[in-house]
Motif scaffolding. Structure first.
Motif, short mmCIF file in Angstrom:
data_model
loop_
_atom_site.label_atom_id
_atom_site.label_comp_id
_atom_site.label_asym_id
_atom_site.label_seq_id
_atom_site.Cartn_x
_atom_site.Cartn_y
_atom_site.Cartn_z
N CYS A 51 -26.61 4.15 58.05
CA CYS A 51 -26.33 2.72 58.20
C CYS A 51 -26.59 2.02 56.88
N GLU A 52 -25.62 1.27 56.40
CA GLU A 52 -25.76 0.58 55.13
C GLU A 52 -26.53 -0.73 55.27
N ASP A 53 -26.92 -1.09 56.50
CA ASP A 53 -27.75 -2.28 56.70
C ASP A 53 -29.23 -1.90 56.82
N CYS A 54 -29.55 -0.99 57.75
CA CYS A 54 -30.97 -0.66 58.01
C CYS A 54 -31.37 0.72 57.53
N GLY A 55 -30.41 1.57 57.13
CA GLY A 55 -30.71 2.90 56.62
C GLY A 55 -30.86 3.97 57.68
N THR A 59 -27.65 9.02 64.10
CA THR A 59 -27.04 8.29 65.21
C THR A 59 -25.56 8.08 64.90
N ARG A 60 -24.83 7.60 65.87
CA ARG A 60 -23.41 7.32 65.64
C ARG A 60 -23.28 6.20 64.61
N ILE A 61 -22.39 6.39 63.68
CA ILE A 61 -22.15 5.41 62.63
C ILE A 61 -20.74 4.85 62.80
N TYR A 62 -20.65 3.53 62.80
CA TYR A 62 -19.38 2.82 62.94
C TYR A 62 -18.90 2.34 61.58
N CYS A 63 -17.60 2.42 61.36
CA CYS A 63 -17.00 1.80 60.18
C CYS A 63 -16.58 0.41 60.62
N ASP A 64 -17.30 -0.58 60.14
CA ASP A 64 -17.15 -1.95 60.61
C ASP A 64 -16.58 -2.83 59.51
N HIS A 65 -15.63 -3.67 59.88
CA HIS A 65 -15.06 -4.61 58.92
C HIS A 65 -16.06 -5.73 58.66
N VAL A 66 -16.37 -5.99 57.39
CA VAL A 66 -17.28 -7.06 57.02
C VAL A 66 -16.69 -8.38 57.49
N GLU A 67 -15.47 -8.66 57.08
CA GLU A 67 -14.72 -9.81 57.61
C GLU A 67 -13.74 -9.23 58.61
N PRO A 75 -7.50 -5.08 56.62
CA PRO A 75 -7.79 -3.94 57.47
C PRO A 75 -8.06 -2.62 56.74
N LEU A 76 -7.40 -2.38 55.61
CA LEU A 76 -7.53 -1.09 54.94
C LEU A 76 -8.20 -1.19 53.57
N ASP A 77 -8.90 -2.28 53.31
CA ASP A 77 -9.62 -2.46 52.05
C ASP A 77 -11.02 -1.88 52.22
N GLU A 78 -11.33 -0.83 51.47
CA GLU A 78 -12.63 -0.17 51.65
C GLU A 78 -13.79 -1.09 51.29
N ALA A 79 -13.55 -2.11 50.48
CA ALA A 79 -14.61 -3.08 50.17
C ALA A 79 -14.91 -3.96 51.38
N ASN A 80 -14.02 -3.99 52.35
CA ASN A 80 -14.21 -4.79 53.57
C ASN A 80 -14.76 -3.94 54.71
N VAL A 81 -15.14 -2.70 54.44
CA VAL A 81 -15.67 -1.81 55.48
C VAL A 81 -17.10 -1.43 55.13
N ARG A 82 -17.96 -1.58 56.12
CA ARG A 82 -19.38 -1.23 55.94
C ARG A 82 -19.77 -0.26 57.05
N LEU A 83 -20.56 0.75 56.72
CA LEU A 83 -21.02 1.72 57.71
C LEU A 83 -22.26 1.15 58.39
N ARG A 84 -22.21 1.10 59.74
CA ARG A 84 -23.32 0.52 60.49
C ARG A 84 -23.68 1.38 61.69
N CYS A 85 -24.97 1.40 62.03
CA CYS A 85 -25.41 2.04 63.27
C CYS A 85 -25.01 1.12 64.43
N GLY A 86 -25.15 1.60 65.64
CA GLY A 86 -24.75 0.83 66.81
C GLY A 86 -25.45 -0.52 66.91
N SER A 87 -26.75 -0.56 66.62
CA SER A 87 -27.51 -1.81 66.72
C SER A 87 -27.02 -2.84 65.71
N CYS A 88 -26.86 -2.42 64.47
CA CYS A 88 -26.41 -3.35 63.43
C CYS A 88 -24.96 -3.78 63.68
#
Length: 104
Positions: A51-55, A59-67, A75-88
């Protein structure tokens, strides 16, 4: 004596074994495209399953759009995608929806 007749039911039965597939909700079909899957797989490989928020790991990691796409995010800009755990992911998505609906 009058004879009673049975009325046919007016409602049909509903199957309890409905299968909801990805892409049935508005905007969800994008996540089944080969372009998104390739980007998702590449980012997970390059950045690692962390997880790029909490580390958090393991656990399952989601590729989440920042905006979010519905808010105009690319949709396909890698700078707009952040890896996050389910909680984040849940926290960020709930906050974005609340802002979109004027609740925050």
């Amino acid at each position: 004596m009058a004879r009673l007749t049975m009325l046919r039911p007016r409602l049909n039965t509903i199957s309890t074994r409905l299968k909801v597939t990805r892409g049935t909700e508005p905007g969800q079909a994008f996540y089944s495209t080969p372009e998104w899957r390739a980007l998702r797989d590449r980012l997970l490989r390059e950045r690692g399953r962390k997880c790029e928020d909490c580390g958090r790991t393991g656990t399952r990691i989601y590729c989440d759009h920042v905006e979010e796409i519905s808010d105009g995010g690319a949709p396909l800009d890698e700078a707009n995608v952040r890896l996050r755990c389910g909680s984040c992911h849940t926290t960020k998505t709930a906050d974005a929806r609340a802002r979109r609906h004027g609740l925050r």
